[in-house]
Scaffold this motif. Structure first.
Motif, short mmCIF file in Angstrom:
data_model
loop_
_atom_site.label_atom_id
_atom_site.label_comp_id
_atom_site.label_asym_id
_atom_site.label_seq_id
_atom_site.Cartn_x
_atom_site.Cartn_y
_atom_site.Cartn_z
N PRO A 126 3.38 2.97 -4.44
CA PRO A 126 2.05 2.81 -5.11
C PRO A 126 1.58 4.17 -5.49
N SER A 127 0.35 4.03 -6.00
CA SER A 127 -0.26 5.28 -6.34
C SER A 127 -0.87 6.05 -5.18
N SER A 128 -1.24 7.41 -5.17
CA SER A 128 -1.34 8.10 -4.09
C SER A 128 -2.84 7.79 -3.22
N ASP A 129 -3.40 6.92 -3.78
CA ASP A 129 -4.74 6.43 -3.26
C ASP A 129 -4.48 5.07 -2.60
N SER A 130 -3.22 4.63 -2.56
CA SER A 130 -3.09 3.17 -2.12
C SER A 130 -1.77 3.26 -1.24
N ALA A 131 -1.83 2.06 -0.36
CA ALA A 131 -0.33 2.02 0.56
C ALA A 131 -0.04 0.58 0.07
N ARG A 132 1.03 0.23 0.30
CA ARG A 132 1.81 -0.97 0.16
C ARG A 132 1.99 -1.51 1.47
N ILE A 133 1.86 -2.69 1.89
CA ILE A 133 2.10 -3.28 3.25
C ILE A 133 2.61 -4.82 3.09
N ALA A 166 11.20 -16.53 7.08
CA ALA A 166 12.49 -17.04 7.22
C ALA A 166 12.68 -18.52 6.30
N THR A 167 11.72 -19.04 6.12
CA THR A 167 11.74 -20.35 5.46
C THR A 167 10.79 -20.46 4.15
N ASN A 168 10.03 -19.35 4.07
CA ASN A 168 9.23 -19.13 3.13
C ASN A 168 9.05 -17.71 2.45
N ALA A 169 10.09 -17.47 1.54
CA ALA A 169 10.49 -16.01 0.97
C ALA A 169 9.13 -15.28 0.24
N THR A 170 8.17 -16.06 -0.07
CA THR A 170 6.59 -15.54 -0.55
C THR A 170 6.20 -14.75 0.51
N LEU A 171 6.34 -15.12 1.82
CA LEU A 171 5.87 -14.31 2.58
C LEU A 171 6.54 -12.96 3.20
N ASP A 172 7.42 -12.53 2.45
CA ASP A 172 7.71 -11.02 2.82
C ASP A 172 7.44 -10.23 1.48
N GLN A 173 6.47 -10.66 0.79
CA GLN A 173 6.02 -9.69 -0.31
C GLN A 173 4.87 -8.76 0.16
N PHE A 174 4.98 -7.76 -0.45
CA PHE A 174 4.04 -6.61 -0.39
C PHE A 174 2.77 -6.67 -1.07
N ILE A 175 1.60 -6.40 -0.55
CA ILE A 175 0.44 -6.22 -1.23
C ILE A 175 -0.31 -4.74 -1.15
N GLU A 176 -1.09 -4.20 -2.04
CA GLU A 176 -1.69 -2.86 -1.87
C GLU A 176 -3.09 -2.81 -1.30
N VAL A 177 -3.03 -1.95 -0.57
CA VAL A 177 -4.45 -1.93 0.07
C VAL A 177 -4.77 -0.16 0.12
N PRO A 178 -6.23 0.12 -0.01
CA PRO A 178 -6.53 1.55 -0.11
C PRO A 178 -6.01 2.25 1.13
N ALA A 179 -5.45 3.33 0.83
CA ALA A 179 -4.99 4.32 1.66
C ALA A 179 -6.29 4.78 2.73
N ALA A 180 -6.05 4.56 3.95
CA ALA A 180 -7.18 4.99 4.98
C ALA A 180 -6.72 4.85 6.41
N THR A 181 -7.46 4.92 7.30
CA THR A 181 -6.89 4.76 8.46
C THR A 181 -8.07 3.69 8.95
N TYR A 182 -7.32 2.59 9.68
CA TYR A 182 -7.68 1.30 9.88
C TYR A 182 -7.74 0.75 11.36
N ASN A 183 -8.70 -0.04 11.61
CA ASN A 183 -8.62 -0.54 12.96
C ASN A 183 -8.04 -2.07 12.87
N LEU A 184 -6.94 -2.15 13.09
CA LEU A 184 -6.21 -3.58 12.35
C LEU A 184 -6.43 -4.46 13.90
N GLU A 185 -6.54 -5.78 13.49
CA GLU A 185 -6.61 -6.85 14.62
C GLU A 185 -5.90 -8.04 14.21
#
Length: 233
Positions: A126-133, A166-185
């Motif tokens: 992605p661009s330098s201000d985003s990450a793909r996950i 494994a049974t739904n190939a759409t679930l392995d797709q990437f999305i873009e989020v802003p580059a940052a440090t996150y507290n994930l849960e």
């Protein structure tokens, strides 16, 4: 990547390492080569030796470690996982690589049910201000979860269940989020109860990541429920 490239032929010969770290393009071959990385995500498995067509990909590989990427001729490969120090495979299966595609191979589930999860990768930065996950649910005894950011109601991913891509190939797709440090849960779907957190997760601009739920619900130590991160570029 963290590792130098190696070239693996479908016949089973592992040749000399390639220099450089880029994983885009085909290296000038015709047809385009395939690329793959391996990550050990079976929480109670011992350290493993991993073989493709009898060629060693990883020796003495511990839980949550990944190899970085290798180059391979397209084709069908026999994948074996062997506990280090033994000669008996606990996983023996065939996988297929298509020309020009990259793959991540995960060993998942508990030791007695260990299996391979193979997903197609994307190396498009992605661009330098985003990450793909993207996000995978690899905890065999944890029900449906949402993955999001602490304090943010809307999750990045909703209603994910064990190995559901494994049974739904759409679930392995990437999305873009802003580059940052996150507290994930990770939260129980429909309830909102937080089952595990990953504070201070750094998602750098221009990078591609795989996030995955790991461990066991109720697990302790290295087998505790958690959120892992794999860098795909």
């Amino acid at each position: 990547m963290k590792k130098a490239f190696f070239f693996l032929f479908a016949s089973g010969a592992l040749a000399a390492g390639f220099s450089g770290c880029s994983i885009s393009g085909s290296g000038g071959t015709n047809p385009p080569v395939s690329q793959f990385a391996y990550l050990q995500a079976s929480p109670n498995a011992p350290n493993l030796d991993i073989y493709l067509n009898g060629s060693a990909v990883a020796y003495n590989f511990p839980y949550t470690s990944d190899t970085g990427y290798f180059l391979a001729q397209p084709g069908i490969y026999n994948l074996q996982a062997v506990p280090t120090g033994t000669s008996t495979a606990i996983l023996n299966t065939n996988i297929s690589f298509s020309p020009g595609l990259g793959y991540s191979i995960f060993t998942i589930d508990s030791l007695s049910k260990i299996k391979a999860a193979v997903v197609v990768d994307s190396f498009t930065a992605p661009s330098s201000d985003s990450a793909r996950i993207r996000f995978f649910h690899f905890c065999t005894n944890q029900g449906s979860v949402d993955l999001g950011v602490t304090g943010v109601v809307t999750p990045w991913y909703s209603s994910r269940t064990f190995n559901d891509q494994a049974t739904n190939a759409t679930l392995d797709q990437f999305i873009e989020v802003p580059a940052a440090t996150y507290n994930l849960e990770a939260r129980i779907t429909g309830v909102g109860t937080v089952v595990t957190t990953a504070p201070g997760t750094v998602l750098q601009g221009g990078k591609v990541y795989t996030l995955f739920l790991k461990g066991f619900a109720g697990g302790t130590g290295t087998q505790a429920l958690g959120i892992g991160v794999m860098n795909n570029n």
